[in-house]
Scaffold this motif. Structure first.
Motif, PDB file in Angstrom:
ATOM      1  N   UNK A   1      32.161  30.433   0.756  1.00 29.14           N
ATOM      2  CA  UNK A   1      31.209  29.773  -0.247  1.00 29.14           C
ATOM      3  C   UNK A   1      29.963  30.053  -0.114  1.00 29.14           C
ATOM      4  N   UNK A   2      29.155  30.623  -1.263  1.00 28.26           N
ATOM      5  CA  UNK A   2      27.859  30.745  -0.894  1.00 28.26           C
ATOM      6  C   UNK A   2      26.989  29.501  -1.268  1.00 28.26           C
ATOM      7  N   UNK A   3      25.862  29.504  -0.413  1.00 30.07           N
ATOM      8  CA  UNK A   3      24.903  28.092  -0.873  1.00 30.07           C
ATOM      9  C   UNK A   3      23.657  28.923  -1.315  1.00 30.07           C
ATOM     10  N   UNK A   4      23.230  28.643  -2.414  1.00 29.70           N
ATOM     11  CA  UNK A   4      22.105  28.969  -2.812  1.00 29.70           C
ATOM     12  C   UNK A   4      20.972  27.808  -2.903  1.00 29.70           C
ATOM     13  N   UNK A   5      19.890  27.846  -2.285  1.00 32.31           N
ATOM     14  CA  UNK A   5      18.983  26.455  -2.235  1.00 32.31           C
ATOM     15  C   UNK A   5      17.974  26.676  -3.198  1.00 32.31           C
ATOM     16  N   UNK A   6      17.767  25.329  -4.030  1.00 32.38           N
ATOM     17  CA  UNK A   6      16.827  25.612  -4.863  1.00 32.38           C
ATOM     18  C   UNK A   6      15.592  24.694  -4.255  1.00 32.38           C
ATOM     19  N   UNK A   7      15.095  23.622  -5.169  1.00 35.68           N
ATOM     20  CA  UNK A   7      13.985  22.893  -4.524  1.00 35.68           C
ATOM     21  C   UNK A   7      14.334  21.794  -3.345  1.00 35.68           C
ATOM     22  N   UNK A   8      13.339  21.458  -2.945  1.00 37.86           N
ATOM     23  CA  UNK A   8      13.472  20.512  -1.903  1.00 37.86           C
ATOM     24  C   UNK A   8      12.405  19.393  -1.721  1.00 37.86           C
ATOM     25  N   UNK A   9      12.507  18.079  -1.538  1.00 40.84           N
ATOM     26  CA  UNK A   9      11.283  17.378  -1.129  1.00 40.84           C
ATOM     27  C   UNK A   9      11.659  16.303  -0.091  1.00 40.84           C
ATOM     28  N   UNK A  10      10.612  15.836   0.644  1.00 44.15           N
ATOM     29  CA  UNK A  10      11.252  14.996   1.824  1.00 44.15           C
ATOM     30  C   UNK A  10      11.118  13.677   1.195  1.00 44.15           C
ATOM     31  N   UNK A  11      11.941  12.818   1.854  1.00 43.72           N
ATOM     32  CA  UNK A  11      11.714  11.260   1.458  1.00 43.72           C
ATOM     33  C   UNK A  11      10.549  10.745   2.252  1.00 43.72           C
ATOM     34  N   UNK A  12       9.969   9.689   1.807  1.00 44.08           N
ATOM     35  CA  UNK A  12       8.746   9.288   2.343  1.00 44.08           C
ATOM     36  C   UNK A  12       8.545   7.685   1.780  1.00 44.08           C
ATOM     37  N   UNK A  13       7.735   7.067   2.824  1.00 45.29           N
ATOM     38  CA  UNK A  13       7.448   5.773   2.387  1.00 45.29           C
ATOM     39  C   UNK A  13       6.376   5.152   3.202  1.00 45.29           C
ATOM     40  N   UNK A  14       5.328   4.425   2.591  1.00 41.52           N
ATOM     41  CA  UNK A  14       4.445   3.694   3.274  1.00 41.52           C
ATOM     42  C   UNK A  14       4.938   2.356   3.545  1.00 41.52           C
ATOM     43  N   UNK A  15       4.544   1.725   4.616  1.00 41.45           N
ATOM     44  CA  UNK A  15       5.253   0.271   5.118  1.00 41.45           C
ATOM     45  C   UNK A  15       4.640  -0.591   4.540  1.00 41.45           C
ATOM     46  N   UNK A  16       5.563  -1.712   4.089  1.00 40.37           N
ATOM     47  CA  UNK A  16       5.309  -2.781   3.370  1.00 40.37           C
ATOM     48  C   UNK A  16       4.081  -3.389   3.948  1.00 40.37           C
ATOM     49  N   UNK A  17       3.823  -3.391   5.266  1.00 44.15           N
ATOM     50  CA  UNK A  17       3.022  -4.223   6.073  1.00 44.15           C
ATOM     51  C   UNK A  17       1.439  -3.246   5.970  1.00 44.15           C
ATOM     52  N   UNK A  18       1.581  -2.157   5.497  1.00 43.77           N
ATOM     53  CA  UNK A  18       0.223  -1.465   5.460  1.00 43.77           C
ATOM     54  C   UNK A  18      -0.944  -2.217   4.652  1.00 43.77           C
ATOM     55  N   UNK A  19      -2.093  -2.292   5.319  1.00 43.19           N
ATOM     56  CA  UNK A  19      -3.120  -3.395   4.469  1.00 43.19           C
ATOM     57  C   UNK A  19      -3.505  -2.837   3.022  1.00 43.19           C
ATOM     58  N   UNK A  20      -3.262  -1.404   2.820  1.00 43.99           N
ATOM     59  CA  UNK A  20      -3.561  -0.719   1.801  1.00 43.99           C
ATOM     60  C   UNK A  20      -2.667  -1.228   0.445  1.00 43.99           C
ATOM     61  N   UNK A  21      -1.392  -1.336   0.942  1.00 42.25           N
ATOM     62  CA  UNK A  21      -0.242  -2.152  -0.001  1.00 42.25           C
ATOM     63  C   UNK A  21      -0.683  -3.366  -0.343  1.00 42.25           C
ATOM     64  N   UNK A  22      -1.283  -4.284   0.531  1.00 45.09           N
ATOM     65  CA  UNK A  22      -1.680  -5.411   0.328  1.00 45.09           C
ATOM     66  C   UNK A  22      -2.967  -5.607  -0.593  1.00 45.09           C
ATOM     67  N   UNK A  23      -3.651  -4.634  -0.541  1.00 47.45           N
ATOM     68  CA  UNK A  23      -4.996  -4.441  -1.425  1.00 47.45           C
ATOM     69  C   UNK A  23      -4.479  -4.171  -2.821  1.00 47.45           C
ATOM     70  N   UNK A  24      -3.626  -3.227  -3.044  1.00 45.72           N
ATOM     71  CA  UNK A  24      -3.426  -2.776  -4.377  1.00 45.72           C
ATOM     72  C   UNK A  24      -2.612  -3.868  -4.899  1.00 45.72           C
ATOM     73  N   UNK A  25      -1.662  -4.286  -4.222  1.00 47.74           N
ATOM     74  CA  UNK A  25      -0.836  -5.775  -4.928  1.00 47.74           C
ATOM     75  C   UNK A  25      -1.855  -6.809  -5.168  1.00 47.74           C
ATOM     76  N   UNK A  26      -2.760  -7.285  -4.340  1.00 48.34           N
ATOM     77  CA  UNK A  26      -3.773  -8.130  -4.624  1.00 48.34           C
ATOM     78  C   UNK A  26      -4.598  -7.879  -6.084  1.00 48.34           C
ATOM     79  N   UNK A  27      -5.059  -6.651  -6.195  1.00 49.09           N
ATOM     80  CA  UNK A  27      -5.754  -6.254  -7.294  1.00 49.09           C
ATOM     81  C   UNK A  27      -5.040  -6.269  -8.412  1.00 49.09           C
TER      82      UNK A  27
END
Ligand SMILES: [Zn+2]
Length: 450
Positions: A351-377
């Motif tokens: 069985x031949x596998x042809x690869x198309x696009x891929x992207x990596x999973x990603x996240x910024x932690x809930x505890x990151x201060x920038x998250x708090x800033x955006x949520x507050x605004x």
């Protein structure tokens, strides 16, 4: 901020006119329709707002429009990621208005890209304009990265980012999408699932033969079906060895966020005519699976005769398109390697596998201060507590910013549950758009003080 808000209210009509103009410019990346013209229009809009703008080109692919404006007061930089390409508008007969008319009706701007992503892009540009026109300058350095291939998986963005690393450096970024729910609560997204798209191809004889030969001649459709059936069991467990390596269950903080997410389970089932979700999942467990469970999905299958009536034929080839949605710590390249190995071990090295696009999973932690800033605004501007998604079920090139360039990324925008993103009659509510402009203006102000 009162003066900035007043400016926004007073100029709302001209902001809408600019959005309509951008929606009227087709830019369907899947078909390569209008891409250059749209990139130039975005550049022109940036220049009009007072940004320094330029078009960046890679070796291939649609151009990226880059814009920036520097602050004299600080070295702090906020980056905005957006895209000017849109999904194909089909099926055309289901649209109330021409998808590239930018028709304004019942308090909405209709058109392909009205929300995703032209509305969000214009809301940001106009916030910068409002701030500069009232305060004389921006309080922080602002950068815009507006690409033209998001809807086809951003295949050419990485080399451009690597080439212009310095240009793209920032302290934090606001991602392209988001909005409010039916109760006016702003929804923020801290991450994206990754994706790996492949095609599996089975080829047997040199040509299709009469199915009378079935006792002797291998059938490509069966080969493919057997191979596919080894990938996942009936309980949705993916059977590729090492597929779940490194996958972490949601943290306590993430669970806390999940519990505050309004999940419209009943509506979704009704819309799809389903009595229940897979494995009977419901409520919190269903939402947790939606956001944190990696998947293997058959997107399409093709082989043999599929026309009217019957045909006693034995197909020589078969193909299936698949995608794997990945969660943090899974890497598309490793999953591809494990898939290859799995097929070999299972006796399907043909069985031949042809690869198309891929992207990596990603996240910024809930505890990151920038998250708090955006949520507050967001809370301040919308008058409602923000709903935080530690991960979103969708995908995109966020990892290039979060993981490669290394700053926190949060997604917020001016959409609405009835915006019909990717569907016919996509629309942006003017009220949400104007609120979105105010939110961005408030965010750059808060970011400067932060
Ligand atoms: Zn989209």
């Amino acid at each position: 901020m009162d003066e900035v808000y007043r400016y926004i209210d007073e100029h709302a009509d001209s902001f809408i006119e600019d959005l309509v103009r951008l929606v009227r410019q087709p830019s369907v990346s899947a078909k390569g329709e209008g891409m250059e013209d749209c990139a130039k229009l975005v550049e022109e809009m940036m220049l009009k707002v007072g940004l320094n703008a330029r078009i960046l080109r890679g070796e291939r692919g649609n151009p990226v429009v880059y814009g920036e404006v520097k602050s004299e007061k600080t070295t702090k930089t906020l980056l905005f990621y957006n895209h000017y390409d849109v999904q194909p508008p089909e099926p055309l007969e289901e649209w109330k208005y021409d998808p590239f008319s930018g028709k304004v009706a019942d308090g909405k701007v209709y058109g392909r890209g009205a929300v995703d992503n032209k509305g969000n892009l214009v809301s940001r540009l106009k916030a910068i304009q409002a701030y500069m026109e009232t305060a004389g300058s921006v309080p922080v350095n602002i950068k815009f990265v507006v690409e033209g291939e998001e809807e086809i998986g951003s295949p050419n963005l990485e080399p451009i980012i690597k080439k212009h690393r310095r240009l793209f450096s920032a302290d934090a970024a606001l991602w392209e999408f988001g909005g409010t729910d039916r109760h006016g609560r702003p929804h923020l997204y801290l991450g994206l699932k990754g994706v790996l798209s492949v095609e599996l191809r089975a080829k047997c004889a040199l040509k299709d033969v009469h199915s009378a030969n079935a006792p002797l001649i291998p059938n490509a459709a069966w080969r493919l079906v057997w191979a596919l059936s080894t990938l996942k069991d009936k309980n949705e467990k993916i059977l590729i060895e090492g597929f779940y390596d490194g996958v972490q269950p949601p943290s306590d903080e993430e669970i806390g966020c999940l519990k505050n997410i309004p999940f419209e389970e009943k509506e979704l089932k009704e819309e799809l005519g389903l009595k229940q979700f897979l494995r009977g999942l419901s409520g919190f467990e269903a939402l947790k699976a939606l956001l944190f469970q990696p998947t293997c999905t058959i997107n399409g299958l093709l082989s043999g005769y599929t026309g009217k009536g019957s045909k006693t034929v034995l197909p020589r080839e078969a193909m299936a398109k698949l995608d794997f949605r990945l969660v943090p710590n899974q890497k598309p390249n490793e999953i591809l390697r494990k898939l290859k190995r799995h097929l070999e071990v299972q006796g399907f090295s043909d069985i031949e596998i042809v690869q198309y696009g891929s992207t990596e999973p990603v996240k910024t932690p809930v505890s990151d201060p920038f998250v708090g800033l955006v949520a507050k605004t967001a809370e301040k501007v919308y008058g409602n507590k923000a709903v935080i998604y530690p991960l979103s079920a969708g995908s995109g090139p966020m990892h290039l910013f979060r993981n490669l360039l290394g700053f926190p990324v949060v997604s917020a925008g001016c959409g609405h549950p009835e915006s019909n993103t990717h569907a016919p009659n996509e629309n942006l509510r003017i009220e949400s758009f104007i609120k979105g402009v105010k939110f961005i203006a408030a965010l750059i102000d808060d970011f400067a003080k932060w």
